[in-house]
Scaffold this motif. Structure first.
Motif, mmCIF file in Angstrom:
data_model
loop_
_atom_site.group_PDB
_atom_site.id
_atom_site.type_symbol
_atom_site.label_atom_id
_atom_site.label_comp_id
_atom_site.label_asym_id
_atom_site.label_seq_id
_atom_site.Cartn_x
_atom_site.Cartn_y
_atom_site.Cartn_z
ATOM 1 N N TYR A 70 0.830 -1.211 0.000
ATOM 2 C CA TYR A 70 0.000 0.000 0.000
ATOM 3 C C TYR A 70 0.863 1.260 0.000
ATOM 4 C CZ TYR A 70 -4.523 2.353 0.570
ATOM 5 O OH TYR A 70 -5.663 3.099 0.372
ATOM 6 N N GLY A 71 1.990 1.171 -0.703
ATOM 7 C CA GLY A 71 2.872 2.314 -0.844
ATOM 8 C C GLY A 71 3.739 2.604 0.361
ATOM 9 N N GLU A 72 3.719 1.720 1.367
ATOM 10 C CA GLU A 72 4.573 1.872 2.542
ATOM 11 C C GLU A 72 5.826 1.018 2.354
ATOM 12 O OE1 GLU A 72 3.893 3.901 5.066
ATOM 13 O OE2 GLU A 72 1.929 4.489 4.286
ATOM 14 N N VAL A 73 6.831 1.265 3.194
ATOM 15 C CA VAL A 73 8.036 0.442 3.195
ATOM 16 C C VAL A 73 7.936 -0.541 4.348
ATOM 17 C CG1 VAL A 73 10.542 0.410 3.423
ATOM 18 C CG2 VAL A 73 9.428 2.274 2.186
ATOM 19 N N GLU A 74 7.998 -1.829 4.040
ATOM 20 C CA GLU A 74 7.959 -2.866 5.053
ATOM 21 C C GLU A 74 9.293 -3.599 5.055
ATOM 22 O OE1 GLU A 74 3.187 -3.743 5.279
ATOM 23 O OE2 GLU A 74 4.427 -5.111 4.091
ATOM 24 N N ALA A 75 9.967 -3.540 6.181
ATOM 25 C CA ALA A 75 11.339 -4.032 6.268
ATOM 26 C C ALA A 75 11.375 -5.479 6.730
ATOM 27 C CB ALA A 75 12.142 -3.165 7.230
ATOM 28 N N GLU B 90 8.613 -2.835 14.279
ATOM 29 C CA GLU B 90 7.948 -3.723 15.227
ATOM 30 C C GLU B 90 7.473 -5.005 14.534
ATOM 31 O OE1 GLU B 90 5.105 -2.251 18.405
ATOM 32 O OE2 GLU B 90 3.706 -3.261 17.046
ATOM 33 N N TYR B 91 7.742 -6.126 15.189
ATOM 34 C CA TYR B 91 7.288 -7.434 14.712
ATOM 35 C C TYR B 91 6.498 -8.096 15.839
ATOM 36 C CZ TYR B 91 10.879 -6.595 11.208
ATOM 37 O OH TYR B 91 11.638 -6.041 10.220
ATOM 38 N N ARG B 92 5.272 -8.500 15.536
ATOM 39 C CA ARG B 92 4.393 -9.132 16.534
ATOM 40 C C ARG B 92 4.256 -10.612 16.227
ATOM 41 N NH1 ARG B 92 -1.001 -5.690 16.669
ATOM 42 N NH2 ARG B 92 -1.442 -7.212 18.309
ATOM 43 N N ALA C 122 9.413 -13.500 15.002
ATOM 44 C CA ALA C 122 10.197 -12.318 14.650
ATOM 45 C C ALA C 122 11.542 -12.739 14.067
ATOM 46 C CB ALA C 122 10.396 -11.442 15.878
ATOM 47 N N PRO C 123 12.118 -11.890 13.197
ATOM 48 C CA PRO C 123 13.353 -12.302 12.507
ATOM 49 C C PRO C 123 14.593 -12.341 13.387
ATOM 50 C CG PRO C 123 12.724 -10.072 11.866
ATOM 51 C CD PRO C 123 11.590 -10.627 12.670
ATOM 52 N N ASP C 124 14.476 -11.994 14.679
ATOM 53 C CA ASP C 124 15.631 -12.192 15.559
ATOM 54 C C ASP C 124 15.758 -13.643 15.991
ATOM 55 O OD1 ASP C 124 13.334 -12.099 17.175
ATOM 56 O OD2 ASP C 124 14.430 -11.274 18.881
ATOM 57 N N ARG D 212 8.220 0.116 8.410
ATOM 58 C CA ARG D 212 7.600 -0.680 9.454
ATOM 59 C C ARG D 212 7.936 -2.143 9.207
ATOM 60 N NH1 ARG D 212 1.413 0.314 7.311
ATOM 61 N NH2 ARG D 212 1.495 -1.089 5.508
ATOM 62 N N GLY D 213 7.757 -2.960 10.217
ATOM 63 C CA GLY D 213 8.053 -4.374 10.072
ATOM 64 C C GLY D 213 7.000 -5.086 9.242
ATOM 65 N N LYS D 214 7.435 -6.106 8.504
ATOM 66 C CA LYS D 214 6.517 -6.931 7.724
ATOM 67 C C LYS D 214 6.030 -8.073 8.601
ATOM 68 C CE LYS D 214 4.519 -8.413 3.910
ATOM 69 N NZ LYS D 214 3.452 -7.652 3.236
ATOM 70 N N PHE D 215 4.711 -8.146 8.829
ATOM 71 C CA PHE D 215 4.180 -9.189 9.690
ATOM 72 C C PHE D 215 4.123 -10.545 8.984
ATOM 73 C CE2 PHE D 215 1.778 -5.713 12.146
ATOM 74 C CZ PHE D 215 2.824 -5.606 13.048
ATOM 75 N N GLY D 216 3.884 -10.562 7.707
ATOM 76 C CA GLY D 216 3.818 -11.824 6.982
ATOM 77 C C GLY D 216 5.191 -12.279 6.517
ATOM 78 N N TRP D 217 5.206 -13.422 5.813
ATOM 79 C CA TRP D 217 6.442 -13.929 5.203
ATOM 80 C C TRP D 217 6.434 -13.568 3.727
ATOM 81 C CZ3 TRP D 217 8.223 -16.864 1.216
ATOM 82 C CH2 TRP D 217 9.539 -17.320 1.282
ATOM 83 N N THR D 218 7.558 -13.105 3.198
ATOM 84 C CA THR D 218 7.681 -12.840 1.766
ATOM 85 C C THR D 218 9.026 -13.364 1.267
ATOM 86 O OG1 THR D 218 8.794 -10.670 1.815
ATOM 87 C CG2 THR D 218 6.382 -10.683 2.116
ATOM 88 N N ASP D 219 9.207 -13.257 -0.034
ATOM 89 C CA ASP D 219 10.443 -13.743 -0.649
ATOM 90 C C ASP D 219 11.665 -12.891 -0.309
ATOM 91 O OD1 ASP D 219 9.880 -16.151 -2.020
ATOM 92 O OD2 ASP D 219 8.796 -15.068 -3.576
ATOM 93 N N VAL D 220 11.518 -11.798 0.462
ATOM 94 C CA VAL D 220 12.724 -11.097 0.921
ATOM 95 C C VAL D 220 13.595 -12.035 1.742
ATOM 96 C CG1 VAL D 220 11.648 -8.804 0.898
ATOM 97 C CG2 VAL D 220 11.667 -10.126 3.015
ATOM 98 N N ALA D 221 12.964 -13.043 2.357
ATOM 99 C CA ALA D 221 13.740 -13.999 3.151
ATOM 100 C C ALA D 221 14.723 -14.770 2.288
ATOM 101 C CB ALA D 221 12.797 -14.963 3.873
ATOM 102 N N ARG D 222 14.383 -14.981 1.004
ATOM 103 C CA ARG D 222 15.295 -15.705 0.124
ATOM 104 C C ARG D 222 16.554 -14.873 -0.140
ATOM 105 N NH1 ARG D 222 12.307 -20.000 -0.894
ATOM 106 N NH2 ARG D 222 10.054 -19.754 -1.252
ATOM 107 N N PHE D 223 16.391 -13.557 -0.232
ATOM 108 C CA PHE D 223 17.561 -12.691 -0.378
ATOM 109 C C PHE D 223 18.364 -12.668 0.920
ATOM 110 C CE2 PHE D 223 14.775 -11.076 -3.731
ATOM 111 C CZ PHE D 223 15.663 -10.966 -4.791
#
Length: 356
Positions: free
Chosen positions: A160-165, A218-220, A250-252, A303-314
């Motif tokens: 939605y035009g936001e940056v999700e890290a 933030e990651y919930r 969370a990614p930690d 903001r943090g990405k709550f779901g899983w996406t292919d950024v994890a592959r990178f």
């Protein structure tokens, strides 16, 4: 033979609609991949390679940094929502949000921006909407890892035009409770497995998930029962009950940390705990200079990405990555999937501002 006109490639809104109108349900991406390949090969400043239905187009300008813009070309099955239609400032149709509006931004820039400030790799891939083993980006990460090599990557999934890290990890587990089968009229001769599984549900009901802040994002977390199965007949005490749980972490946490945590939550219960599927999260990676430049160009707080996406592959190969795209994730896969046209235009302008 499908092809995009020069005018269509120059307009990310028209290009979004043209991509949407090429049906490309997962496993049927040949036609759209052929069409995107023709567009990429029409640009003399790009080096284009293809592997199955994955396309890699690169600038080779000798820049100090290389960045990746990536998106999948497939969609979920059509739901009476093709061809596309426009109503005011909203475009409706399968794939408008997830994620052909993001693909349009990448293809538009690939063809119309011959001398970006960073070298750019444009990746278009197949089978994201189905099981992980068919995912084109996953396959390429194993067979052509050089295609993903970069200092920074952007996955153009809808935000939605936001940056999700980064993104959260995901894991599924089967909790199996066993008992002794018996006639329900003489239930004291058996042991009810469904009742035994109730103890696991009690643990889930009382579970207190973490909220974690990493690089200001933030990651919930969440641990939930998502499916339960048990029972044989209306007059039998069941001897097995299976509860499927999904842990979004969370990614930690590493995958090993997540596995250990789930086992700890259900420790001491008469259950078999079996991990059936997992994928790691991705840290935000906001310290990379190219990421800082991108955030400055976009002008919004990540903001943090709550779901899983292919950024994890990178992230798994050491490439920090962000999610950024015009689509609204809340309407992805919906019968009335849609994208707001102003977000397509502003997204294209922001990416051009960053790269040019």
């Amino acid at each position: 033979m499908d092809s995009f006109s020069t005018e269509t490639l120059a307009d990310p809104v028209a290009l979004t609609r043209a991509l949407v109108d090429i049906e490309s349900v997962s496993g049927d991406e040949q036609r759209i991949t052929d069409t995107v390949e023709r567009a990429l090969r029409s640009a003399p400043h790009l080096s284009v390679q293809r592997d199955g239905n994955v396309l890699c187009a690169r600038t080779e300008l000798g820049r100090e940094r290389r960045v990746v813009l990536a998106g999948h070309l497939d969609t979920v099955p059509i739901a009476d929502n093709l061809p596309s239609r426009v109503d005011g400032d909203v475009m409706h149709g399968c794939g408008t949000s997830d994620m052909k509006s993001g693909d349009a931004l990448a293809l538009h820039l690939a063809v119309t921006l011959p001398a970006p400030r960073h070298d750019v790799t444009y990746l278009f891939y197949d089978c994201e909407e189905v099981e992980a083993e068919r995912n084109g980006l996953s396959r390429i990460s194993r067979t052509r890892p050089d295609w993903l090599a970069a200092d920074f990557a952007i996955l153009l999934e809808g935000t939605y035009g936001e940056v999700e890290a980064g993104c959260q990890g995901t894991m599924r587990a089967r909790l199996t409770a066993t008992g002794v089968r018996a006639h329900s009229a003489r239930s004291w001769l058996g042991s009810n497995a469904i009742h035994a599984a109730g103890e696991a549900l009690d643990r889930l009901r009382g579970y207190q998930p973490r909220t974690v802040v990493i690089d200001g994002c933030e990651y919930r977390e969440g641990l939930n029962a998502v499916r339960i199965a048990g029972g044989i007949a209306g007059n039998i005490v069941p001897d097995e009950c299976v509860v499927e749980v999904n842990f979004r972490f969370a990614p930690d946490r590493t995958e090993a940390d997540a596995h250990a945590h789930v086992r700890e939550v259900f420790a001491g219960l008469p259950l078999k705990v079996e991990i059936t599927d997992s994928a790691p999260g991705a840290l935000p990676g906001l310290s990379e200079p190219a990421a800082a430049d991108f955030l400055a160009a976009i002008g919004t707080r990540p903001r943090g990405k709550f779901g899983w996406t292919d950024v994890a592959r990178f992230a798994s190969i050491g490439v920090p990555a962000l999610n950024y795209g015009p689509g609204d994730p809340n309407v992805a896969h919906a019968r009335d999937e849609r994208v707001e046209i102003p977000l397509i235009r502003s997204g294209a302008e922001a990416l051009r501002r960053w790269l040019a």
